[in-house]
Design a protein around this motif. Structure first.
Motif, PDB file in Angstrom:
ATOM      1  N   MET A   1      -9.360 -21.905 -30.459  1.00 32.11           N
ATOM      2  CA  MET A   1      -9.506 -23.283 -29.913  1.00 32.11           C
ATOM      3  C   MET A   1     -10.479 -23.571 -30.384  1.00 32.11           C
ATOM      4  O   MET A   1     -11.465 -23.074 -31.473  1.00 32.11           O
ATOM      5  CB  MET A   1     -10.679 -23.210 -28.672  1.00 32.11           C
ATOM      6  N   ILE A   2      -9.524 -25.269 -30.844  1.00 33.05           N
ATOM      7  CA  ILE A   2     -10.493 -25.961 -32.616  1.00 33.05           C
ATOM      8  C   ILE A   2     -11.925 -26.193 -31.479  1.00 33.05           C
ATOM      9  O   ILE A   2     -12.011 -26.994 -31.510  1.00 33.05           O
ATOM     10  CB  ILE A   2     -10.107 -26.927 -32.755  1.00 33.05           C
ATOM     11  N   GLY A   3     -12.971 -25.875 -32.800  1.00 34.36           N
ATOM     12  CA  GLY A   3     -14.285 -26.664 -32.154  1.00 34.36           C
ATOM     13  C   GLY A   3     -14.467 -27.825 -32.226  1.00 34.36           C
ATOM     14  O   GLY A   3     -13.765 -28.737 -32.744  1.00 34.36           O
ATOM     15  N   ARG A   6     -15.243 -30.096 -35.407  1.00 36.74           N
ATOM     16  CA  ARG A   6     -13.800 -30.581 -35.864  1.00 36.74           C
ATOM     17  C   ARG A   6     -12.905 -31.573 -35.548  1.00 36.74           C
ATOM     18  O   ARG A   6     -11.976 -31.735 -36.825  1.00 36.74           O
ATOM     19  CB  ARG A   6     -13.419 -29.331 -36.448  1.00 36.74           C
ATOM     20  N   ILE A   7     -12.630 -32.043 -34.909  1.00 34.00           N
ATOM     21  CA  ILE A   7     -12.035 -33.349 -34.807  1.00 34.00           C
ATOM     22  C   ILE A   7     -12.996 -35.153 -34.390  1.00 34.00           C
ATOM     23  O   ILE A   7     -14.225 -35.257 -34.816  1.00 34.00           O
ATOM     24  CB  ILE A   7     -11.676 -32.955 -32.559  1.00 34.00           C
ATOM     25  N   ARG A   9     -12.416 -36.150 -37.437  1.00 32.67           N
ATOM     26  CA  ARG A   9     -13.032 -36.791 -38.594  1.00 32.67           C
ATOM     27  C   ARG A   9     -12.081 -36.409 -39.733  1.00 32.67           C
ATOM     28  O   ARG A   9     -10.977 -36.040 -39.911  1.00 32.67           O
ATOM     29  CB  ARG A   9     -13.847 -35.741 -38.687  1.00 32.67           C
ATOM     30  N   GLY A  10     -12.350 -36.937 -40.655  1.00 31.84           N
ATOM     31  CA  GLY A  10     -11.323 -36.958 -41.581  1.00 31.84           C
ATOM     32  C   GLY A  10     -12.054 -35.511 -42.488  1.00 31.84           C
ATOM     33  O   GLY A  10     -12.103 -34.683 -42.836  1.00 31.84           O
ATOM     34  N   GLY A  11     -10.716 -35.389 -43.089  1.00 30.10           N
ATOM     35  CA  GLY A  11     -10.529 -33.721 -43.889  1.00 30.10           C
ATOM     36  C   GLY A  11     -11.013 -33.191 -45.369  1.00 30.10           C
ATOM     37  O   GLY A  11     -10.897 -34.715 -45.398  1.00 30.10           O
ATOM     38  N   LEU A  12     -12.056 -32.436 -45.280  1.00 26.96           N
ATOM     39  CA  LEU A  12     -11.785 -32.140 -46.539  1.00 26.96           C
ATOM     40  C   LEU A  12     -11.028 -31.948 -47.804  1.00 26.96           C
ATOM     41  O   LEU A  12     -11.532 -32.758 -49.104  1.00 26.96           O
ATOM     42  CB  LEU A  12     -12.870 -31.054 -46.876  1.00 26.96           C
ATOM     43  N   ILE A  13     -10.273 -31.660 -47.419  1.00 27.46           N
ATOM     44  CA  ILE A  13      -8.876 -31.540 -48.929  1.00 27.46           C
ATOM     45  C   ILE A  13      -8.174 -32.896 -49.232  1.00 27.46           C
ATOM     46  O   ILE A  13      -8.048 -33.675 -49.883  1.00 27.46           O
ATOM     47  CB  ILE A  13      -8.040 -31.157 -47.952  1.00 27.46           C
ATOM     48  N   GLY A  14      -7.506 -33.463 -47.272  1.00 24.01           N
ATOM     49  CA  GLY A  14      -7.489 -34.928 -48.206  1.00 24.01           C
ATOM     50  C   GLY A  14      -8.784 -36.064 -48.624  1.00 24.01           C
ATOM     51  O   GLY A  14      -8.330 -37.046 -49.733  1.00 24.01           O
ATOM     52  N   GLN A  37       0.089 -32.438 -51.049  1.00 18.97           N
ATOM     53  CA  GLN A  37      -0.751 -32.791 -49.274  1.00 18.97           C
ATOM     54  C   GLN A  37       0.856 -34.500 -49.670  1.00 18.97           C
ATOM     55  O   GLN A  37       1.195 -33.814 -48.846  1.00 18.97           O
ATOM     56  CB  GLN A  37      -2.095 -33.810 -49.676  1.00 18.97           C
ATOM     57  N   LYS A  40       3.677 -32.795 -48.668  1.00 14.51           N
ATOM     58  CA  LYS A  40       3.846 -32.127 -46.991  1.00 14.51           C
ATOM     59  C   LYS A  40       3.612 -33.564 -46.105  1.00 14.51           C
ATOM     60  O   LYS A  40       4.242 -33.054 -44.907  1.00 14.51           O
ATOM     61  CB  LYS A  40       2.484 -31.687 -46.653  1.00 14.51           C
ATOM     62  N   GLN A  44       6.698 -34.274 -43.666  1.00 13.06           N
ATOM     63  CA  GLN A  44       6.066 -33.992 -42.185  1.00 13.06           C
ATOM     64  C   GLN A  44       7.232 -34.894 -41.840  1.00 13.06           C
ATOM     65  O   GLN A  44       7.478 -35.463 -40.168  1.00 13.06           O
ATOM     66  CB  GLN A  44       4.937 -34.315 -42.373  1.00 13.06           C
TER      67      GLN A  44
ATOM     68  N   ASP B  55      -3.781 -23.397 -33.461  1.00 13.79           N
ATOM     69  CA  ASP B  55      -5.399 -23.077 -32.875  1.00 13.79           C
ATOM     70  C   ASP B  55      -6.244 -22.575 -34.542  1.00 13.79           C
ATOM     71  O   ASP B  55      -5.515 -22.042 -35.314  1.00 13.79           O
ATOM     72  CB  ASP B  55      -4.924 -22.142 -31.855  1.00 13.79           C
ATOM     73  N   ALA B  56      -7.247 -22.873 -34.029  1.00 14.88           N
ATOM     74  CA  ALA B  56      -8.333 -22.131 -35.360  1.00 14.88           C
ATOM     75  C   ALA B  56      -9.315 -21.261 -34.152  1.00 14.88           C
ATOM     76  O   ALA B  56      -9.942 -22.275 -33.344  1.00 14.88           O
ATOM     77  CB  ALA B  56      -8.702 -23.613 -35.728  1.00 14.88           C
ATOM     78  N   GLU B  58     -12.782 -19.948 -34.094  1.00 18.10           N
ATOM     79  CA  GLU B  58     -14.348 -20.204 -34.690  1.00 18.10           C
ATOM     80  C   GLU B  58     -14.227 -18.752 -34.595  1.00 18.10           C
ATOM     81  O   GLU B  58     -14.916 -17.760 -33.870  1.00 18.10           O
ATOM     82  CB  GLU B  58     -14.598 -20.885 -33.362  1.00 18.10           C
ATOM     83  N   GLN B  76     -18.823 -26.765 -38.613  1.00 14.83           N
ATOM     84  CA  GLN B  76     -17.692 -27.010 -39.070  1.00 14.83           C
ATOM     85  C   GLN B  76     -17.481 -28.244 -39.835  1.00 14.83           C
ATOM     86  O   GLN B  76     -17.107 -29.096 -39.827  1.00 14.83           O
ATOM     87  CB  GLN B  76     -18.138 -26.648 -37.386  1.00 14.83           C
ATOM     88  N   SER B  79     -12.558 -30.080 -40.804  1.00 16.83           N
ATOM     89  CA  SER B  79     -12.071 -30.511 -39.414  1.00 16.83           C
ATOM     90  C   SER B  79     -10.470 -30.026 -38.901  1.00 16.83           C
ATOM     91  O   SER B  79      -9.602 -29.813 -40.107  1.00 16.83           O
ATOM     92  CB  SER B  79     -11.669 -32.759 -40.091  1.00 16.83           C
ATOM     93  N   GLU B  80     -11.001 -30.563 -38.223  1.00 17.24           N
ATOM     94  CA  GLU B  80      -9.050 -30.286 -37.335  1.00 17.24           C
ATOM     95  C   GLU B  80      -7.716 -30.907 -38.921  1.00 17.24           C
ATOM     96  O   GLU B  80      -6.754 -30.509 -38.024  1.00 17.24           O
ATOM     97  CB  GLU B  80      -9.071 -31.393 -36.343  1.00 17.24           C
ATOM     98  N   GLU B  81      -7.996 -31.983 -39.959  1.00 14.20           N
ATOM     99  CA  GLU B  81      -6.840 -32.646 -40.600  1.00 14.20           C
ATOM    100  C   GLU B  81      -7.053 -31.318 -41.332  1.00 14.20           C
ATOM    101  O   GLU B  81      -5.946 -30.756 -41.663  1.00 14.20           O
ATOM    102  CB  GLU B  81      -7.739 -33.671 -40.640  1.00 14.20           C
ATOM    103  N   ASP B  82      -8.090 -30.652 -41.422  1.00 12.44           N
ATOM    104  CA  ASP B  82      -7.533 -30.083 -42.256  1.00 12.44           C
ATOM    105  C   ASP B  82      -7.377 -28.244 -42.121  1.00 12.44           C
ATOM    106  O   ASP B  82      -6.610 -27.899 -42.756  1.00 12.44           O
ATOM    107  CB  ASP B  82      -9.039 -28.769 -43.012  1.00 12.44           C
TER     108      ASP B  82
END
Lengths: 112, 139
Positions: A1-3, A6-7, A9-14, A37, A40, A44, B55-56, B58, B76, B79-82
């Motif tokens: 399950m995604i923590g 993490r939801i 927010r902008g991504g580190l990579i992007g 990116q 992708k 997408q 799925d991620a 943890e 953490q 992010s979800e985007e990553d």
């Protein structure tokens, strides 16, 4: 399950890729990430179009050959998308994210 | 907001051939945790199902056996985007270990640069092969 943290927010990579472009410090490495990116993103987009496109086709009485219909359906609604893609491509080229060669290749691919 | 001034960080996504973190990789991660020069600020496993669902896993869920937490600097950050960016690279039914590794050794430098108003205008990771080849060419 995604923590939960993490939801939303902008991504580190992007963010790193965008920042490098804005600051004009996109190096070969960060450029490669950005290129990846962007590619992708296009993939997408193409996938979304393919997923979205067949639905009206299925709604029609002719259900015999969904596979070729899917291929035909993509360009049907793709006029504007094509233009948008070319425009984006041009921007990426102008920003130096795409090399001349990559730009030409990508353009040829879009124009099919 | 965090009070810690972090150094730059690297983002790694390492594909896991059998979808599991093997003992060698786990030990390598444990060794990293004990290294003062870097900090593992985030660690997770991204899985892509056969049906494409993402799925991620943890750390708290025990995704990396023997590594339950990252200590006080663990966050953490990815992010979800990553997670989605990594998942796009994965074949359905496969998984990747994602690690965000901060260059702790650079913290003092980052702080000093900030105070001095100095900017990093170029930062480039030179692959080890290139560094070694260059060193060799010096004779």
């Amino acid at each position: 399950m995604i923590g939960r943290a993490r939801i939303g927010r902008g991504g580190l990579i992007g963010t790193a890729a965008r920042t490098a472009v804005i600051a004009g410090t996109a190096t070969a490495t960060t450029g490669a990430v950005a290129r990846h990116q962007q590619r992708k993103m296009y993939d997408q987009q193409a996938a979304y179009e393919q997923q979205a496109a067949p639905q009206p086709v299925y709604a029609e009485p002719v259900q015999a050959a969904p596979a070729p219909a899917q291929v035909e359906a993509a360009p049907a609604g793709g006029g504007d998308d094509l233009y948008a893609q070319l425009q984006q491509l041009g921007q990426l080229h102008a920003q130096g994210i795409l090399s001349d060669e990559e730009f030409a290749q990508a353009k040829a691919k879009i124009l099919g | 907001m965090s009070d810690t001034i972090y150094g730059p960080a690297d983002f790694y996504a390492i594909s896991l051939s059998n979808g599991d973190v093997d003992d060698g990789v786990r030990q390598a991660v444990v060794d990293l945790l004990g290294n003062d020069a870097i900090t593992v600020v985030d660690l997770l496993v991204v899985r892509k199902g056969e049906d494409g669902t993402v799925d991620a896993g943890e750390l708290a869920e025990g995704v990396v056996p023997g590594v339950d937490e990252l200590g006080e600097t663990g966050a953490q950050l990815a992010s979800e985007e990553d997670v989605e960016a990594v998942a796009e690279l994965l074949e359905p039914g496969s998984a990747a270990l994602v690690a965000v590794i901060e260059h702790t050794w650079a913290r003092g430098l980052v702080e000093a640069l900030g105070k001095a108003g100095a900017e990093v205008v170029l930062a480039e990771r030179i692959p080890a092969e290139v560094v070694n080849a260059s060193a060799d060419s010096l004779g």
